[in-house]
Write an enzyme that holds these catalytic residues in place. Structure first.
Site, mmCIF file in Angstrom:
data_model
loop_
_atom_site.group_PDB
_atom_site.id
_atom_site.type_symbol
_atom_site.label_atom_id
_atom_site.label_comp_id
_atom_site.label_asym_id
_atom_site.label_seq_id
_atom_site.Cartn_x
_atom_site.Cartn_y
_atom_site.Cartn_z
ATOM 1 N N GLY A 1 0.822 -1.209 0.000
ATOM 2 C CA GLY A 1 0.000 0.000 0.000
ATOM 3 C C GLY A 1 0.848 1.247 0.000
ATOM 4 O O GLY A 1 2.022 1.230 -0.390
ATOM 5 N N GLY B 1 2.040 2.181 5.362
ATOM 6 C CA GLY B 1 3.219 1.398 5.700
ATOM 7 C C GLY B 1 3.868 1.865 6.991
ATOM 8 O O GLY B 1 4.311 1.045 7.808
ATOM 9 N N GLU C 1 5.666 -3.399 0.921
ATOM 10 C CA GLU C 1 5.889 -2.888 -0.440
ATOM 11 C C GLU C 1 5.073 -1.613 -0.555
ATOM 12 O O GLU C 1 3.852 -1.648 -0.471
ATOM 13 C CB GLU C 1 5.466 -3.925 -1.482
ATOM 14 C CG GLU C 1 5.982 -3.599 -2.877
ATOM 15 C CD GLU C 1 5.051 -2.666 -3.631
ATOM 16 O OE1 GLU C 1 5.371 -1.442 -3.694
ATOM 17 O OE2 GLU C 1 4.037 -3.125 -4.147
ATOM 18 N N CYS D 1 1.638 0.350 -8.896
ATOM 19 C CA CYS D 1 2.909 0.705 -8.268
ATOM 20 C C CYS D 1 4.067 0.619 -9.235
ATOM 21 O O CYS D 1 5.027 1.386 -9.139
ATOM 22 C CB CYS D 1 3.157 -0.172 -7.045
ATOM 23 S SG CYS D 1 3.267 -1.938 -7.416
#
Length: 466
Positions: free
Chosen positions: A200, A205, A222, A257
């Protein structure tokens, strides 16, 4: 209750799920811990049998699941079929690979006997985003279950429906909770959670890492990328290459991403590149209803995402492709190429997560490499050249978890290729053997030769560890 609207027709409610309160999360995790006690004692063949049946069940339901995923996320139907199909292939790859990756090893020689085991952690919390909810969850669920862990997955409230159905199809020691930050915090911060796997944004994070850090819970993170695509001065701007680049930029509306998010081209070739890019977009980029034939880009995920995207359309902004959508009905944004923005422009320095991409000219390879490596998000990168060896040499200097040559997507890549990041973009390695290793702990049994029954007493006992 969490209701999910259709981003392509925001007056349409696709479905709903019950929100899980923090108290209910506690009960789910306790139940998952009991699951773990049974599941970890189950032979690996039986665990992999569950995953095999799951792959078959998901594949059988692929058509209905793909439509549901398109309706709740706004991704085009073909991309949804591809995502779910890839999740099925990944499940089957885990079934084939897990016996190898999780096998214990033993050495017995004149120094003694050493046994290396791979043991599960316990309850794994998997917290996943909305843009690829099925595959980004499966990358965590499949290896964790294969290893003997129990899993509690929390999808984004922006895409809870398809994963909810898939969890029901898998069954076993896999449970799901729904909600926003409070639900995620209750899960990531639970004392019985032994590992957290998160994909996310950076804010999420940090919150997960802080909660896990208080309990010394290991994490897999990630956190996205601001991926550069660097064209060297011998790179061809042929139709096939430009078509690949456009789709690598605007798949899922740029909300990926690993999308190509910054384009760098030699300054003297900038005008030619822009012409080639516009022509490619006209060929392959069609914005509209994600369920309609021929559409290659749907809406962005929400009203907030559309507002943020519109704010990036500044400067020399070139509209791209065919726009066959009604912005009054859904969260549609006309994709755009912004030519030569300033190097400090927000579109350049931050992950835009929108269908707007900058292209910048450069005059020196060392300088463009420094620009490509700038920032905290070292997830992926690509380099384009007619000389593969030259491109590989340049790619070696990227500060990124993975780098592509003459493409910028995973199409055709083997599951042996790991997916990770450097800097602050990602601590995990998914899609490959490294991803399986994240869900086991290495434990060692050692019987030194000098202390075996019947062995002569060592002349120097101090030479052996206590």
């Amino acid at each position: 209750m969490i209701q999910r609207e259709n981003p392509a027709r925001f007056t349409e409610i696709v479905g709903s799920v019950a929100e899980t309160s923090p108290i209910e999360v506690d009960a789910v995790v306790w139940a998952a811990d009991a699951d773990f006690r049974r599941w970890s004692a189950t032979p690996i063949e039986e665990r992999l049998g569950l995953l095999t049946r799951a792959a078959e069940a998901i594949e059988d339901a692929l058509g209905d699941l793909s439509v549901l995923l398109a309706r709740e996320t706004g991704k085009v139907l073909g991309d949804c079929r591809g995502e779910i199909g890839f999740a099925v292939r990944f499940l089957r790859w885990v079934v084939a690979q897990a016996p190898i990756s999780y096998a214990e090893s033993e050495v017995d020689d004149d120094r003694g006997r050493l046994i290396r085991q791979h043991k599960p952690y316990g309850v794994v919390a998997a917290i996943t985003p909305w843009n690829a909810p099925v595959i980004l969850s499966m990358l965590k669920i499949a290896p964790a279950l294969a290893a003997g862990n129990a899993v509690v997955v929390k999808p984004s409230p922006l895409a809870p429906l398809t994963l909810d159905r898939i969890v029901a199809l898998i069954g076993g020691p896999l449970r799901i909770v729904h909600g926003g930050p409070a639900t995620g915090a209750a899960l990531a911060g639970h004392d019985l959670v032994r590992k957290v796997a998160f994909t996310g944004g950076a804010a999420g994070g940090r919150a997960v890492a802080a909660l896990a850090g208080e309990r010394l819970t290991p994490t897999v993170l990630e956190l996205g990328g601001n991926d550069p695509a660097v064209f060297l001065d011998d790179a061809p701007f042929d139709d096939a290459a430009m078509d690949r680049l456009v789709m690598a930029t605007f798949a899922t509306g740029g909300q990926v991403c690993m999308a190509a998010k910054r384009l760098y081209v030699p300054s003297r070739q900038l005008a030619d590149f822009v012409d080639a890019y516009l022509a490619a977009a006209k060929r392959v980029l069609v914005t509209g209803d994600p369920l309609a034939d021929g559409v290659t880009m749907g809406p962005v995920i929400s009203a907030a995402a559309r507002k943020a995207a519109e704010q990036l359309r500044t400067g020399d902004c070139r509209d791209l492709g065919r726009f066959e959508a009604d912005p009054d009905l859904g969260y549609f944004v006309r994709p755009a190429l912004v030519v030569a923005p300033g190097p400090g422009d927000p579109l350049v320095v931050a992950e835009q997560f929108a269908p707007v991409v900058p292209v910048l000219g450069y005059d020196d390879e060392d300088a463009v490499l420094a620009a490509a490596n700038a920032g905290d998000l070292g997830l992926g990168a690509s380099v384009w050249s007619s000389d593969e060896e030259r491109a590989v040499a340049f790619a070696r200097r990227f500060e990124a978890g993975f780098a592509f040559v003459n493409t910028h997507n995973r199409t055709g890549m083997s599951l042996r290729a790991p997916f990770g990041g450097v800097k602050r973009s990602g601590w995990g390695r998914e899609y490959a053997e490294e991803g399986l290793a994240e869900y086991v702990q290495t434990c060692v049994i050692h019987a030194p030769a000098g202390f075996r029954p019947g062995a002569p007493a060592p002349e120097n006992p101090a030479a052996y560890p206590v």
